[in-house]
Design a protein around this motif. Structure first.
Motif, PDB file in Angstrom:
ATOM      1  N   ALA A  35      -9.588  18.525   4.987  1.00 38.67           N
ATOM      2  CA  ALA A  35     -10.133  18.439   5.876  1.00 38.67           C
ATOM      3  C   ALA A  35     -10.863  16.817   5.641  1.00 38.67           C
ATOM      4  CB  ALA A  35     -10.559  18.973   6.836  1.00 38.67           C
ATOM      5  N   ASN A  36     -11.021  16.275   6.479  1.00 40.33           N
ATOM      6  CA  ASN A  36     -12.495  15.035   7.081  1.00 40.33           C
ATOM      7  C   ASN A  36     -13.672  15.628   6.319  1.00 40.33           C
ATOM      8  OD1 ASN A  36     -11.419  12.962   8.249  1.00 40.33           O
ATOM      9  ND2 ASN A  36     -11.781  13.461  10.423  1.00 40.33           N
ATOM     10  N   GLY A  37     -14.658  14.168   5.479  1.00 46.73           N
ATOM     11  CA  GLY A  37     -15.731  15.608   5.341  1.00 46.73           C
ATOM     12  C   GLY A  37     -15.392  16.154   4.035  1.00 46.73           C
ATOM     13  N   ALA A  38     -14.324  16.836   3.848  1.00 44.01           N
ATOM     14  CA  ALA A  38     -13.933  17.803   2.197  1.00 44.01           C
ATOM     15  C   ALA A  38     -14.595  17.512   0.757  1.00 44.01           C
ATOM     16  CB  ALA A  38     -12.678  18.218   2.482  1.00 44.01           C
ATOM     17  N   THR A  41     -12.732  11.397  -0.914  1.00 41.18           N
ATOM     18  CA  THR A  41     -12.941  10.381  -1.112  1.00 41.18           C
ATOM     19  C   THR A  41     -14.459   9.735  -1.775  1.00 41.18           C
ATOM     20  OG1 THR A  41     -13.056   9.848   0.876  1.00 41.18           O
ATOM     21  CG2 THR A  41     -14.304   8.043  -0.375  1.00 41.18           C
ATOM     22  N   THR A  42     -15.705  11.087  -2.204  1.00 38.95           N
ATOM     23  CA  THR A  42     -16.285  11.115  -3.443  1.00 38.95           C
ATOM     24  C   THR A  42     -15.821  11.516  -4.346  1.00 38.95           C
ATOM     25  OG1 THR A  42     -17.917  11.994  -1.553  1.00 38.95           O
ATOM     26  CG2 THR A  42     -18.399  12.642  -3.501  1.00 38.95           C
ATOM     27  N   LEU A  43     -14.609  12.314  -4.923  1.00 36.46           N
ATOM     28  CA  LEU A  43     -14.674  12.640  -6.213  1.00 36.46           C
ATOM     29  C   LEU A  43     -14.021  11.415  -6.243  1.00 36.46           C
ATOM     30  CD1 LEU A  43     -13.271  15.345  -7.830  1.00 36.46           C
ATOM     31  CD2 LEU A  43     -11.356  15.024  -6.327  1.00 36.46           C
TER      32      LEU A  43
END
Ligand code: ATP
Length: 235
Positions: A35-38, A41-43
């Protein structure tokens, strides 16, 4: 080909990734879902050196790349296509593509890469001299992927390539990725909120929830897991 072990990452006090361990096989398409914020993208941002992890290790092609700078990681053969594509609207399609290979010394091969990318994405050919800002959403995503391919990467990190696209256009982008992998053996790490569409072309999937891996399996098994689909994948 890519191994991530015990990866934790923070933005200030916010913990975005929590002890993430995963493996991406050479020549595979691996989906990162959630979901959003999971933390998807950071990964990708940690793998490409944009965000420094608080702990953990990233090994690519058998070498520890955890502390490498973004440009070293790009030279190492890992290309990152960010969410939205990151193309420069004022530059032409060809100028955007050439940017993707600017750092490569072999001029002749840069020309060859341009020809190959245009062959892969025929809709870009008649738009070659047009500003990227005039492209449709689907064409712009093709341009972003094409720019990533200009550096002849061994691995492509793709962040939400179907975001904001009409379903038919999104399906076309997925088909392009599937064909690209079949033709070149390129390894793809695909972040998607559209889990069904990503799993339809992936070999394997990892599901993130609040920064941690909550499930991982073959794409077909994930698609068939009703409980998981309802809890984390939104379909
Ligand atoms: P989305 O699909 O919305 O992009 P995501 O799964 O890619 O979500 P991330 O963008 O990696 O998730 O965000 C993970 C967590 O880190 C979220 O709690 C988010 O609010 C936080 N976060 C992301 N970027 C920043 C930032 N620059 N500063 C502070 N917190 C951030």
């Amino acid at each position: 080909m890519l191994e991530i072990a015990g990866l934790t990452a923070h933005y200030g006090l916010v913990r975005a990734l929590s002890d993430v361990t995963l493996k991406v096989e050479e020549g595979s398409i691996t989906a990162i879902l959630g979901a959003n914020g999971a933390g998807k993208t950071t990964l990708l941002r940690v793998v490409s050196g944009l965000v420094r992890p608080s702990s953990g290790r990233i090994t690519a092609f058998g070498e520890d790349v955890t502390a490498l700078s973004t440009d070293r990681i790009a030279r190492f053969g890992i290309a990152h296509v960010p969410e939205g594509g990151g193309v420069i609207p004022e530059l032409t399609v060809e100028e955007n593509l050439r940017l993707g290979a600017l750092w490569r010394k072999d001029k002749a091969d840069r020309g060859a890469a341009l020809a190959e990318v245009l062959e892969l994405f025929p809709p870009l050919v008649p738009r070659r001299a047009k500003a990227a800002g005039t492209l449709s959403g689907g064409e712009r995503q093709m341009l972003a992927i094409g720019r990533g391919l200009m550096g002849r990467p061994r691995m492509l990190l793709l962040d939400e390539p179907s975001l904001g696209l009409a379903p038919l256009v999104a399906a076309k982008i997925m088909a392009v990725l599937r064909d690209l992998r079949a033709a070149t053996g390129l390894t793809v790490l695909l972040v998607e909120q559209n889990a069904r569409s990503a799993l339809s072309i992936s070999d394997h999937g990892f599901v993130l929830g609040l920064g941690a891996v909550v499930a991982s399996d073959d794409a077909d098994t994930l698609l068939a897991d009703d409980q998981l689909r309802h809890a984390y994948l939104g379909f």
